[in-house]
Design a protein around this motif. Structure first.
Motif, mmCIF file in Angstrom:
data_model
loop_
_atom_site.group_PDB
_atom_site.id
_atom_site.type_symbol
_atom_site.label_atom_id
_atom_site.label_comp_id
_atom_site.label_asym_id
_atom_site.label_seq_id
_atom_site.Cartn_x
_atom_site.Cartn_y
_atom_site.Cartn_z
ATOM 1 N N ILE A 37 2.135 26.279 2.864
ATOM 2 C CA ILE A 37 3.547 26.628 3.035
ATOM 3 C C ILE A 37 4.329 25.396 3.490
ATOM 4 O O ILE A 37 5.399 25.087 2.946
ATOM 5 C CB ILE A 37 3.714 27.782 4.044
ATOM 6 N N ILE A 38 3.799 24.671 4.471
ATOM 7 C CA ILE A 38 4.476 23.475 4.967
ATOM 8 C C ILE A 38 4.592 22.432 3.857
ATOM 9 O O ILE A 38 5.637 21.799 3.689
ATOM 10 C CB ILE A 38 3.745 22.910 6.202
ATOM 11 N N GLY A 39 3.525 22.257 3.077
ATOM 12 C CA GLY A 39 3.565 21.313 1.968
ATOM 13 C C GLY A 39 4.578 21.709 0.910
ATOM 14 O O GLY A 39 5.270 20.854 0.344
ATOM 15 N N LEU A 42 7.963 20.869 2.272
ATOM 16 C CA LEU A 42 8.136 19.420 2.199
ATOM 17 C C LEU A 42 8.442 18.979 0.771
ATOM 18 O O LEU A 42 9.342 18.162 0.542
ATOM 19 C CB LEU A 42 6.876 18.718 2.711
ATOM 20 N N GLY A 43 7.727 19.520 -0.198
ATOM 21 C CA GLY A 43 7.980 19.205 -1.599
ATOM 22 C C GLY A 43 9.374 19.622 -2.042
ATOM 23 O O GLY A 43 10.043 18.899 -2.781
ATOM 24 N N ASN A 44 9.829 20.793 -1.590
ATOM 25 C CA ASN A 44 11.194 21.234 -1.898
ATOM 26 C C ASN A 44 12.229 20.295 -1.292
ATOM 27 O O ASN A 44 13.257 20.002 -1.914
ATOM 28 C CB ASN A 44 11.435 22.650 -1.400
ATOM 29 N N LEU A 64 5.334 19.832 -8.894
ATOM 30 C CA LEU A 64 4.400 18.731 -8.632
ATOM 31 C C LEU A 64 4.631 18.128 -7.247
ATOM 32 O O LEU A 64 3.663 17.766 -6.561
ATOM 33 C CB LEU A 64 4.535 17.653 -9.709
ATOM 34 N N LEU A 65 5.885 18.042 -6.834
ATOM 35 C CA LEU A 65 6.177 17.547 -5.489
ATOM 36 C C LEU A 65 5.670 18.519 -4.417
ATOM 37 O O LEU A 65 5.183 18.093 -3.366
ATOM 38 C CB LEU A 65 7.675 17.303 -5.328
ATOM 39 N N VAL A 72 -1.121 16.380 0.815
ATOM 40 C CA VAL A 72 -0.970 15.509 1.986
ATOM 41 C C VAL A 72 -1.130 16.308 3.274
ATOM 42 O O VAL A 72 -1.885 15.910 4.177
ATOM 43 C CB VAL A 72 0.402 14.790 1.949
ATOM 44 N N ILE A 73 -0.454 17.439 3.378
ATOM 45 C CA ILE A 73 -0.488 18.230 4.613
ATOM 46 C C ILE A 73 -1.872 18.833 4.846
ATOM 47 O O ILE A 73 -2.368 18.847 5.972
ATOM 48 C CB ILE A 73 0.601 19.328 4.598
#
Length: 92
Positions: A37-39, A42-44, A64-65, A72-73
């Motif tokens: 969820i955090i990733g 972050l991607g958004n 993809l982001l 990463v997270i």
């Protein structure tokens, strides 16, 4: 309803991120979902920052982001989880 989608997408992103990362991840599945969820968030944020958050059709770059953010997270979260638990990563 948006919270339900965030949990489902976070779960899927977390699982895909765990599959992409080499080796074994040690965090529990619920924590993988939270990291996913955090990733995704972050991607958004990055997608909004570079101006590809809302496009016509499928937002492939945004997705993809989100996946990159989840990788990463989840990777960093696994290191923090191991450090908090006092475990050591095996290099085998």
């Amino acid at each position: 309803m948006s919270w339900l989608w965030a949990i489902i997408v976070g779960f899927v992103l977390g699982l895909i991120a765990r599959a992409i990362l080499p080796g074994k991840q040690h965090q529990p599945l619920w924590l993988t979902t939270v990291f996913g969820i955090i990733g995704g968030v972050l991607g958004n944020a990055v997608a909004t920052w570079i101006g590809v958050h809302d496009t016509r059709g499928i937002d492939w770059i945004r997705h993809l982001l989100q996946l990159a953010g989840a990788v990463v997270i989840v990777g960093l979260g696994d290191m923090v989880y191991l450090a908090a638990k006092g475990g050591k990563r095996r290099t085998a």
